[in-house]
Design a protein around this motif. Structure first.
Motif, PDB file in Angstrom:
ATOM      1  N   SER A 194       0.839  -1.187   0.000  1.00 59.65           N
ATOM      2  CA  SER A 194       0.000   0.000   0.000  1.00 59.65           C
ATOM      3  C   SER A 194       0.883   1.250   0.000  1.00 59.65           C
ATOM      4  N   ASP A 202      -0.151   4.288   0.854  1.00 59.19           N
ATOM      5  CA  ASP A 202      -0.605   5.294   1.828  1.00 59.19           C
ATOM      6  C   ASP A 202      -0.864   4.700   3.211  1.00 59.19           C
ATOM      7  N   ASN A 243      -2.625   2.327   4.096  1.00 58.90           N
ATOM      8  CA  ASN A 243      -3.909   1.683   4.287  1.00 58.90           C
ATOM      9  C   ASN A 243      -3.733   0.169   4.184  1.00 58.90           C
ATOM     10  N   SER A 301      -6.433  -6.660   3.599  1.00 65.69           N
ATOM     11  CA  SER A 301      -7.890  -6.612   3.636  1.00 65.69           C
ATOM     12  C   SER A 301      -8.480  -7.802   2.891  1.00 65.69           C
TER      13      SER A 301
END
Length: 333
Positions: free
Chosen positions: A131, A133, A135, A304
Protein backbone atom coordinates in the motif's frame (compact mmCIF):
# COMPACT_ATOMS: atom_id res chain seq x y z
CA UNK A 1 -13.37 -34.53 -13.61
CA UNK A 2 -11.52 -32.26 -11.16
CA UNK A 3 -7.71 -32.10 -11.30
CA UNK A 4 -5.63 -30.99 -8.31
CA UNK A 5 -1.90 -30.29 -8.59
CA UNK A 6 0.16 -30.25 -5.41
CA UNK A 7 -2.31 -32.70 -3.89
CA UNK A 8 0.18 -33.87 -1.27
CA UNK A 9 0.94 -30.38 0.10
CA UNK A 10 -0.77 -28.47 2.91
CA UNK A 11 -3.39 -26.71 0.79
CA UNK A 12 -3.79 -29.57 -1.69
CA UNK A 13 -4.39 -32.28 0.90
CA UNK A 14 -6.98 -30.27 2.84
CA UNK A 15 -8.59 -29.23 -0.45
CA UNK A 16 -8.89 -32.87 -1.52
CA UNK A 17 -10.78 -33.77 1.63
CA UNK A 18 -13.29 -30.95 1.16
CA UNK A 19 -13.68 -31.78 -2.53
CA UNK A 20 -14.29 -35.44 -1.67
CA UNK A 21 -17.32 -34.50 0.42
CA UNK A 22 -19.37 -33.64 -2.67
CA UNK A 23 -17.41 -34.98 -5.66
CA UNK A 24 -16.60 -38.49 -6.89
CA UNK A 25 -14.41 -37.66 -9.89
CA UNK A 26 -11.20 -36.22 -8.48
CA UNK A 27 -7.72 -36.70 -9.89
CA UNK A 28 -4.65 -35.55 -7.96
CA UNK A 29 -1.01 -35.23 -8.96
CA UNK A 30 1.63 -36.73 -6.67
CA UNK A 31 5.37 -37.35 -6.90
CA UNK A 32 6.19 -40.18 -4.46
CA UNK A 33 4.23 -42.95 -2.74
CA UNK A 34 5.46 -41.82 0.67
CA UNK A 35 3.80 -38.44 0.23
CA UNK A 36 0.39 -40.12 0.08
CA UNK A 37 0.72 -41.09 3.74
CA UNK A 38 0.71 -37.39 4.66
CA UNK A 39 -2.57 -36.94 2.81
CA UNK A 40 -4.10 -39.91 4.65
CA UNK A 41 -3.00 -38.31 7.91
CA UNK A 42 -4.68 -35.03 6.96
CA UNK A 43 -7.90 -36.90 6.12
CA UNK A 44 -7.73 -38.59 9.54
CA UNK A 45 -8.03 -35.18 11.22
CA UNK A 46 -11.49 -34.91 9.67
CA UNK A 47 -12.82 -38.48 9.56
CA UNK A 48 -12.12 -42.16 10.15
CA UNK A 49 -14.06 -43.05 7.00
CA UNK A 50 -11.54 -44.25 4.37
CA UNK A 51 -14.05 -43.97 1.52
CA UNK A 52 -13.32 -40.26 1.12
CA UNK A 53 -9.64 -40.89 0.43
CA UNK A 54 -10.49 -43.79 -1.88
CA UNK A 55 -12.47 -41.44 -4.14
CA UNK A 56 -9.24 -39.85 -5.37
CA UNK A 57 -7.58 -41.06 -8.54
CA UNK A 58 -3.86 -40.56 -7.91
CA UNK A 59 -1.74 -39.65 -10.93
CA UNK A 60 2.05 -39.78 -10.59
CA UNK A 61 3.80 -37.03 -12.53
CA UNK A 62 6.09 -34.00 -12.38
CA UNK A 63 4.21 -30.83 -13.35
CA UNK A 64 7.28 -29.52 -15.18
CA UNK A 65 7.29 -32.50 -17.56
CA UNK A 66 4.80 -31.97 -20.41
CA UNK A 67 4.59 -35.57 -21.75
CA UNK A 68 3.85 -36.93 -18.28
CA UNK A 69 1.18 -34.30 -17.62
CA UNK A 70 -0.82 -34.56 -20.85
CA UNK A 71 -2.81 -37.70 -19.82
CA UNK A 72 -3.70 -36.04 -16.50
CA UNK A 73 -5.94 -33.56 -18.33
CA UNK A 74 -8.15 -36.12 -20.08
CA UNK A 75 -11.78 -35.35 -19.25
CA UNK A 76 -10.87 -32.52 -16.86
CA UNK A 77 -13.21 -29.53 -16.50
CA UNK A 78 -11.91 -27.85 -13.33
CA UNK A 79 -8.26 -27.47 -12.28
CA UNK A 80 -6.99 -26.45 -8.85
CA UNK A 81 -3.31 -25.56 -9.23
CA UNK A 82 -1.81 -25.79 -5.73
CA UNK A 83 1.68 -27.08 -6.56
CA UNK A 84 4.52 -24.71 -5.66
CA UNK A 85 8.10 -24.53 -4.47
CA UNK A 86 8.35 -22.37 -1.35
CA UNK A 87 11.72 -21.08 -0.19
CA UNK A 88 13.36 -17.85 0.94
CA UNK A 89 16.81 -19.21 0.16
CA UNK A 90 18.23 -17.50 -2.93
CA UNK A 91 20.05 -20.74 -3.72
CA UNK A 92 16.64 -22.21 -4.64
CA UNK A 93 15.70 -19.41 -7.05
CA UNK A 94 16.26 -21.38 -10.27
CA UNK A 95 14.21 -24.31 -8.98
CA UNK A 96 11.45 -21.96 -7.89
CA UNK A 97 11.34 -20.45 -11.37
CA UNK A 98 11.15 -23.94 -12.86
CA UNK A 99 8.28 -25.10 -10.65
CA UNK A 100 6.37 -21.90 -9.97
CA UNK A 101 6.59 -20.14 -13.33
CA UNK A 102 7.42 -22.83 -15.89
CA UNK A 103 5.22 -25.39 -14.13
CA UNK A 104 2.29 -22.96 -14.16
CA UNK A 105 2.94 -22.19 -17.82
CA UNK A 106 2.56 -25.92 -18.56
CA UNK A 107 -0.64 -26.15 -16.49
CA UNK A 108 -2.07 -23.17 -18.38
CA UNK A 109 -1.10 -24.52 -21.80
CA UNK A 110 -2.59 -27.94 -21.08
CA UNK A 111 -5.73 -26.36 -19.64
CA UNK A 112 -6.20 -24.35 -22.84
CA UNK A 113 -5.56 -27.40 -25.03
CA UNK A 114 -7.95 -29.58 -23.00
CA UNK A 115 -10.63 -26.87 -23.04
CA UNK A 116 -10.76 -26.76 -19.25
CA UNK A 117 -13.66 -24.61 -18.11
CA UNK A 118 -12.15 -23.06 -15.00
CA UNK A 119 -8.74 -22.86 -13.32
CA UNK A 120 -8.07 -21.87 -9.70
CA UNK A 121 -4.52 -20.87 -8.83
CA UNK A 122 -3.15 -20.68 -5.29
CA UNK A 123 -0.83 -17.69 -5.25
CA UNK A 124 0.30 -15.78 -2.14
CA UNK A 125 0.19 -12.39 -0.46
CA UNK A 126 3.87 -12.33 -1.46
CA UNK A 127 2.65 -11.54 -5.00
CA UNK A 128 0.48 -8.61 -3.88
CA UNK A 129 1.83 -5.06 -3.94
CA UNK A 130 2.37 -2.78 -0.96
CA UNK A 131 0.00 0.00 0.00
CA UNK A 132 1.32 3.45 -0.91
CA UNK A 133 -0.60 5.29 1.83
CA UNK A 134 -0.34 2.91 4.79
CA UNK A 135 -3.91 1.68 4.29
CA UNK A 136 -4.74 -2.01 4.29
CA UNK A 137 -3.27 -3.87 1.33
CA UNK A 138 -5.94 -5.07 -1.08
CA UNK A 139 -6.20 -6.62 -4.54
CA UNK A 140 -5.73 -3.26 -6.24
CA UNK A 141 -2.22 -2.76 -4.84
CA UNK A 142 0.18 -3.37 -7.70
CA UNK A 143 3.25 -5.55 -7.26
CA UNK A 144 6.41 -3.46 -7.76
CA UNK A 145 9.27 -5.19 -9.55
CA UNK A 146 11.65 -2.38 -8.54
CA UNK A 147 11.54 -3.36 -4.87
CA UNK A 148 13.92 -5.82 -3.23
CA UNK A 149 11.54 -8.75 -3.69
CA UNK A 150 12.31 -12.29 -2.61
CA UNK A 151 12.74 -15.01 -5.21
CA UNK A 152 9.52 -16.58 -3.97
CA UNK A 153 7.63 -13.31 -4.48
CA UNK A 154 9.04 -12.91 -7.98
CA UNK A 155 8.12 -16.43 -9.05
CA UNK A 156 4.59 -16.31 -7.62
CA UNK A 157 3.97 -13.03 -9.44
CA UNK A 158 5.36 -14.60 -12.62
CA UNK A 159 3.03 -17.56 -12.16
CA UNK A 160 0.06 -15.20 -11.81
CA UNK A 161 0.96 -13.65 -15.16
CA UNK A 162 0.73 -17.09 -16.75
CA UNK A 163 -2.69 -17.65 -15.19
CA UNK A 164 -3.98 -14.31 -16.46
CA UNK A 165 -2.87 -15.44 -19.92
CA UNK A 166 -5.22 -18.41 -19.57
CA UNK A 167 -8.09 -15.98 -19.03
CA UNK A 168 -7.29 -14.48 -22.42
CA UNK A 169 -7.26 -17.90 -24.10
CA UNK A 170 -10.69 -19.17 -23.15
CA UNK A 171 -10.22 -20.49 -19.62
CA UNK A 172 -12.04 -18.82 -16.73
CA UNK A 173 -9.64 -18.23 -13.84
CA UNK A 174 -9.67 -17.56 -10.11
CA UNK A 175 -6.55 -16.51 -8.20
CA UNK A 176 -6.39 -16.62 -4.41
CA UNK A 177 -3.67 -14.91 -2.38
CA UNK A 178 -3.59 -16.48 1.09
CA UNK A 179 -1.66 -15.08 4.00
CA UNK A 180 0.43 -17.33 6.25
CA UNK A 181 -1.57 -20.56 6.22
CA UNK A 182 -2.24 -22.29 9.54
CA UNK A 183 -3.04 -25.97 9.19
CA UNK A 184 -2.41 -29.45 10.50
CA UNK A 185 -0.26 -32.22 9.07
CA UNK A 186 2.97 -30.63 7.84
CA UNK A 187 4.98 -29.92 10.95
CA UNK A 188 8.39 -29.45 9.34
CA UNK A 189 7.41 -27.03 6.59
CA UNK A 190 5.84 -23.58 6.31
CA UNK A 191 3.82 -22.45 9.31
CA UNK A 192 4.06 -25.98 10.71
CA UNK A 193 7.58 -25.07 11.80
CA UNK A 194 6.15 -22.33 14.02
CA UNK A 195 4.15 -24.93 15.94
CA UNK A 196 7.08 -27.34 16.17
CA UNK A 197 9.46 -24.63 17.36
CA UNK A 198 7.15 -23.34 20.07
CA UNK A 199 6.29 -26.87 21.21
CA UNK A 200 10.01 -27.59 21.57
CA UNK A 201 10.62 -24.52 23.72
CA UNK A 202 11.49 -21.76 21.23
CA UNK A 203 12.28 -18.63 23.29
CA UNK A 204 12.36 -15.84 20.71
CA UNK A 205 9.83 -13.61 19.01
CA UNK A 206 9.63 -10.62 16.69
CA UNK A 207 6.93 -7.99 16.30
CA UNK A 208 6.51 -7.98 12.54
CA UNK A 209 2.89 -8.11 11.39
CA UNK A 210 1.32 -10.01 8.51
CA UNK A 211 -1.91 -11.76 7.55
CA UNK A 212 -2.79 -15.25 8.83
CA UNK A 213 -5.50 -17.65 7.70
CA UNK A 214 -6.65 -21.20 8.47
CA UNK A 215 -6.15 -23.71 5.68
CA UNK A 216 -9.90 -24.44 5.79
CA UNK A 217 -10.50 -20.75 5.05
CA UNK A 218 -8.34 -21.11 1.96
CA UNK A 219 -9.86 -24.24 0.43
CA UNK A 220 -13.52 -23.49 1.16
CA UNK A 221 -13.53 -20.13 -0.67
CA UNK A 222 -11.63 -21.76 -3.53
CA UNK A 223 -14.37 -24.35 -3.97
CA UNK A 224 -17.13 -21.77 -3.62
CA UNK A 225 -15.53 -19.51 -6.22
CA UNK A 226 -14.97 -22.38 -8.64
CA UNK A 227 -18.63 -23.40 -8.32
CA UNK A 228 -19.85 -19.83 -8.80
CA UNK A 229 -20.19 -17.54 -11.79
CA UNK A 230 -17.28 -15.42 -10.54
CA UNK A 231 -14.41 -15.43 -13.00
CA UNK A 232 -11.15 -13.70 -13.84
CA UNK A 233 -10.72 -12.22 -10.35
CA UNK A 234 -8.16 -12.47 -7.56
CA UNK A 235 -8.90 -12.56 -3.84
CA UNK A 236 -6.78 -11.98 -0.76
CA UNK A 237 -7.55 -14.61 1.88
CA UNK A 238 -6.61 -13.35 5.35
CA UNK A 239 -8.54 -13.89 8.56
CA UNK A 240 -6.61 -11.47 10.75
CA UNK A 241 -3.48 -9.37 10.73
CA UNK A 242 -1.37 -10.31 13.72
CA UNK A 243 2.20 -9.94 14.95
CA UNK A 244 4.48 -12.95 15.14
CA UNK A 245 4.63 -12.25 18.88
CA UNK A 246 0.85 -12.72 19.15
CA UNK A 247 0.97 -15.89 17.04
CA UNK A 248 3.81 -17.41 19.09
CA UNK A 249 1.97 -16.59 22.32
CA UNK A 250 -1.28 -18.16 21.05
CA UNK A 251 0.59 -21.31 19.99
CA UNK A 252 2.37 -21.54 23.34
CA UNK A 253 -0.95 -21.15 25.16
CA UNK A 254 -2.49 -23.81 22.92
CA UNK A 255 0.22 -26.25 23.92
CA UNK A 256 0.30 -25.18 27.56
CA UNK A 257 3.94 -24.20 27.08
CA UNK A 258 5.89 -21.20 28.31
CA UNK A 259 5.55 -18.21 26.02
CA UNK A 260 8.67 -17.01 24.14
CA UNK A 261 10.22 -14.25 26.21
CA UNK A 262 13.16 -12.83 24.25
CA UNK A 263 12.39 -10.10 21.74
CA UNK A 264 14.66 -10.13 18.68
CA UNK A 265 15.38 -6.74 17.14
CA UNK A 266 15.99 -6.03 13.43
CA UNK A 267 19.71 -5.39 13.89
CA UNK A 268 20.08 -8.77 15.58
CA UNK A 269 18.43 -10.68 12.74
CA UNK A 270 20.49 -8.63 10.27
CA UNK A 271 23.64 -9.98 11.89
CA UNK A 272 22.32 -13.51 12.23
CA UNK A 273 21.15 -13.94 8.61
CA UNK A 274 24.57 -12.82 7.38
CA UNK A 275 26.28 -15.24 9.73
CA UNK A 276 23.88 -18.00 8.68
CA UNK A 277 24.60 -17.23 5.02
CA UNK A 278 28.35 -17.54 5.64
CA UNK A 279 27.96 -20.85 7.44
CA UNK A 280 25.80 -22.11 4.60
CA UNK A 281 28.43 -21.16 2.03
CA UNK A 282 31.09 -23.07 3.95
CA UNK A 283 29.07 -26.16 4.89
CA UNK A 284 26.53 -26.36 2.05
CA UNK A 285 23.75 -26.73 4.63
CA UNK A 286 20.63 -24.61 4.10
CA UNK A 287 20.72 -21.44 6.25
CA UNK A 288 18.52 -21.29 9.34
CA UNK A 289 17.45 -17.78 8.40
CA UNK A 290 17.81 -15.80 5.18
CA UNK A 291 17.79 -12.14 4.24
CA UNK A 292 14.15 -12.34 3.21
CA UNK A 293 12.85 -14.44 6.10
CA UNK A 294 14.60 -12.01 8.46
CA UNK A 295 13.00 -9.09 6.62
CA UNK A 296 9.52 -10.60 6.83
CA UNK A 297 9.93 -11.26 10.56
CA UNK A 298 10.04 -7.52 11.20
CA UNK A 299 8.04 -5.94 8.38
CA UNK A 300 4.51 -4.65 9.00
CA UNK A 301 2.01 -5.55 6.27
CA UNK A 302 -1.74 -5.53 6.90
CA UNK A 303 -4.21 -7.02 4.43
CA UNK A 304 -7.89 -6.61 3.64
CA UNK A 305 -10.20 -9.54 2.86
CA UNK A 306 -13.23 -7.36 2.20
CA UNK A 307 -13.44 -8.40 -1.45
CA UNK A 308 -13.93 -12.12 -0.76
CA UNK A 309 -16.29 -11.36 2.14
CA UNK A 310 -18.46 -9.19 -0.07
CA UNK A 311 -18.28 -11.44 -3.15
CA UNK A 312 -19.40 -14.74 -1.62
CA UNK A 313 -20.46 -13.56 1.84
CA UNK A 314 -17.62 -15.51 3.46
CA UNK A 315 -16.76 -15.33 7.17
CA UNK A 316 -13.30 -16.32 8.37
CA UNK A 317 -12.54 -18.30 11.50
CA UNK A 318 -10.71 -16.27 14.18
CA UNK A 319 -6.98 -17.02 14.26
CA UNK A 320 -7.03 -18.10 17.91
CA UNK A 321 -9.59 -20.81 17.09
CA UNK A 322 -7.50 -21.98 14.12
CA UNK A 323 -4.38 -22.24 16.25
CA UNK A 324 -6.26 -24.08 19.00
CA UNK A 325 -7.36 -26.75 16.50
CA UNK A 326 -3.89 -27.16 15.00
CA UNK A 327 -2.38 -27.54 18.47
CA UNK A 328 -4.90 -30.29 19.23
CA UNK A 329 -3.74 -32.21 16.12
CA UNK A 330 -0.03 -31.81 16.83
CA UNK A 331 1.75 -35.18 17.43
CA UNK A 332 2.71 -34.66 21.05
CA UNK A 333 5.28 -36.93 22.60
Amino acid sequence: MILVTGGTGLVGSHLLYHLSLKNDNIRAIYRTDSSLEKVKKVFSFYTDDATFFSKIEWFQADITQVPAMIPAFVGVKHVYHCAAFISFNQKDYREMRKVNIHGTEIIVNLSVDAKVEKLCFVSSIAAVGKSLDDNLIDEECEWNKELDNSGYSITKFGAEMEVWRASQEGVEVIIVNPGVILGSGFWNAGSGKLFSQVYNGFKYYTEGITGFVAVQDVVKPMIQLMNSTVKNERFILVSENKSFKEIFFLIADGFGKKRPSIKIKPWQTAIFWRFSWLVSKITGIAPLITKYSAKSAHSVSKYSSEKIKNTINYEFEPVDKSIERVCENYPKE
